[in-house]
Scaffold this active site. Structure first.
Site, PDB file in Angstrom:
ATOM      1  N   PRO A 152       9.094  77.770  33.978  1.00 53.91           N
ATOM      2  CA  PRO A 152       7.985  78.504  33.367  1.00 53.91           C
ATOM      3  C   PRO A 152       6.991  78.922  34.445  1.00 53.91           C
ATOM      4  CG  PRO A 152       7.750  76.152  32.966  1.00 53.91           C
ATOM      5  CD  PRO A 152       9.066  76.334  33.663  1.00 53.91           C
ATOM      6  N   MET A 153       6.716  80.220  34.508  1.00 52.62           N
ATOM      7  CA  MET A 153       5.793  80.728  35.529  1.00 52.62           C
ATOM      8  C   MET A 153       4.786  81.671  34.867  1.00 52.62           C
ATOM      9  SD  MET A 153       8.452  81.498  38.664  1.00 52.62           S
ATOM     10  CE  MET A 153       9.729  82.210  37.599  1.00 52.62           C
TER      11      MET A 153
ATOM     12  N   CYS B 192       1.104  71.791  36.651  1.00 55.46           N
ATOM     13  CA  CYS B 192       0.414  72.959  37.190  1.00 55.46           C
ATOM     14  C   CYS B 192      -0.720  72.533  38.113  1.00 55.46           C
ATOM     15  CB  CYS B 192      -0.138  73.837  36.074  1.00 55.46           C
ATOM     16  SG  CYS B 192      -0.969  75.318  36.697  1.00 55.46           S
TER      17      CYS B 192
ATOM     18  N   ASN C 282      13.267  70.527  40.923  1.00 51.12           N
ATOM     19  CA  ASN C 282      12.638  71.830  41.101  1.00 51.12           C
ATOM     20  C   ASN C 282      11.922  71.853  42.450  1.00 51.12           C
ATOM     21  OD1 ASN C 282       9.626  73.337  39.878  1.00 51.12           O
ATOM     22  ND2 ASN C 282      11.472  74.439  40.415  1.00 51.12           N
ATOM     23  N   GLY C 283      12.045  73.002  43.136  1.00 53.50           N
ATOM     24  CA  GLY C 283      11.328  73.154  44.392  1.00 53.50           C
ATOM     25  C   GLY C 283      12.207  73.583  45.542  1.00 53.50           C
ATOM     26  N   ASP C 284      11.983  74.793  46.027  1.00 56.09           N
ATOM     27  CA  ASP C 284      12.626  75.321  47.240  1.00 56.09           C
ATOM     28  C   ASP C 284      14.117  75.614  47.113  1.00 56.09           C
ATOM     29  OD1 ASP C 284      10.155  75.055  48.368  1.00 56.09           O
ATOM     30  OD2 ASP C 284      10.674  73.427  49.746  1.00 56.09           O
TER      31      ASP C 284
ATOM     32  N   GLY D 272      12.397  78.652  40.145  1.00 61.68           N
ATOM     33  CA  GLY D 272      11.200  79.430  39.856  1.00 61.68           C
ATOM     34  C   GLY D 272      11.089  80.651  40.731  1.00 61.68           C
ATOM     35  N   ARG D 273      10.354  80.507  41.842  1.00 66.84           N
ATOM     36  CA  ARG D 273      10.013  81.683  42.648  1.00 66.84           C
ATOM     37  C   ARG D 273      11.223  82.449  43.176  1.00 66.84           C
ATOM     38  NH1 ARG D 273       6.016  79.041  46.858  1.00 66.84           N
ATOM     39  NH2 ARG D 273       7.360  77.231  46.415  1.00 66.84           N
TER      40      ARG D 273
END
Length: 331
Positions: free
Chosen positions: A18-19, A102, A204-206, A228-229
């Site tokens: 979710p972003m 967040c 999650n992350g990278d 995500g990104r």
């Protein structure tokens, strides 16, 4: 088979994170087309929902083709979160997710999001209240801790599992890191390998490439990965990861024609959901990502992001394929 409650997600699901201002229904549509197994709404303010704020209520919109999908809530007041949980439950998502991760100032400094990592008893109580009222699974997304001296996510995982959450997603940074530095998956792996933990654990992350996804899977044993990104402007990443994990080989990178096609689909869905004017305006931040890496593209990008007319905008996007007919872009 990874399951959240009765929701079957396959052997190693890839989740769209979710972003805020990104993972709306138009973006979720293109990610679903390219392999996302589970998605979430943008995070929704509990206070906004109970006040019937138009922006918050609009974020409850979900569509059948998106399933399985979770509605994500954030807030600092337990009573407000309970009431918002009832509203979200009535919107009939597949699950309700609570944001305890967040890091941004206007969320965390108001006692919501990652701020709850500083008050685990309140986090547990808030979560318990939502589990009690929900008629569907409740999950949580969080971080390693508030800062390097308070990495308490192991305690968080155990206590939240004990009061009934059915999956946990962990971003491998503390709140103080924001999105800087490298994500540390060590604690995520420890949670997954904790004999007390029975629920699915998603990392999650990278994760920005198929190779990184496979490393995270093999090294830390997580049940799935939340992306995500790396998906912004590049929804192909989900299918690329799946293909690489299955075969050890890479899918061909998207050509310019693929980029143009997806950008146009995204634009059309944005207009259908938001109306022409707002749909055009809110797509502007995505074009840089869809056409990232194109040489000498600055002037044309400026035309695209300042264009207000639908037909002219279509022409500006379609001509990109003529400008770069053989160019391929990869991650």
């Amino acid at each position: 088979m990874v399951k959240i409650g009765n929701i079957e997600l396959g052997d190693f699901p890839l989740l769209l994170a979710p972003m805020e201002d990104v993972s709306d229904p138009p973006f979720r549509y293109v990610c679903k087309q390219y392999g996302a197994d589970m998605m979430y709404t943008e995070f929704i303010s509990s206070e906004g929902l109970i006040r019937d704020a138009a922006k918050s209520v609009k974020k409850l919109d979900i569509f059948e083709y998106e399933r399985p999908i979770g509605i994500q809530l954030f807030g600092s007041d337990i009573d407000s979160m309970r009431e918002a949980g009832c509203i979200a439950d009535a919107a009939k998502p597949d699950l309700i997710d609570i944001n305890y991760g967040c890091p941004v100032k206007n969320v965390a400094c108001r006692g919501a999001g990652a701020a709850l990592l500083q008050d685990i008893p309140k986090m547990v109580q808030m979560t318990s209240e939502i589990v009690k009222i929900a008629t569907r699974p409740v999950t949580v997304k969080t971080r390693l801790g508030w800062d390097d001296s308070t990495k308490n996510v192991t305690e968080v995982a155990e206590r939240l599992q004990d009061i009934g959450i059915q999956a946990l997603s962990v971003h491998g940074r503390t709140r103080s890191q924001m999105y800087k530095g490298e994500a540390d998956w060590t604690l995520i792996g420890e949670i997954k390998n904790n004999p007390r933990i029975r629920i699915p654990i998603f990392g999650n992350g990278d994760v920005s490439s198929p190779e990184k996804a496979l490393i995270m899977k093999n090294r830390f044993g997580v049940d799935g990965i939340m992306i995500g990104r790396a998906s912004i402007g590049y929804p192909w990443i989900f299918n690329e990861i799946k293909h690489y994990m299955a075969t050890g080989t890479h899918l061909p990178p998207p050509r310019i024609s693929d980029r143009v096609k997806v950008a146009l689909t995204h634009l059309q869905k944005s207009i259908e959901w938001k109306g022409e004017r707002l749909g055009i305006i809110e797509m502007r931040s995505h074009y840089t990502n869809y056409f990232k890496g194109l040489p000498n593209f600055r002037d044309h990008r400026l035309k695209i992001v300042t264009c207000d007319g639908y037909e002219e905008l279509l022409s500006l996007i379609r001509v990109v394929e003529e400008m770069y007919p053989e160019t391929e872009l990869s991650l």
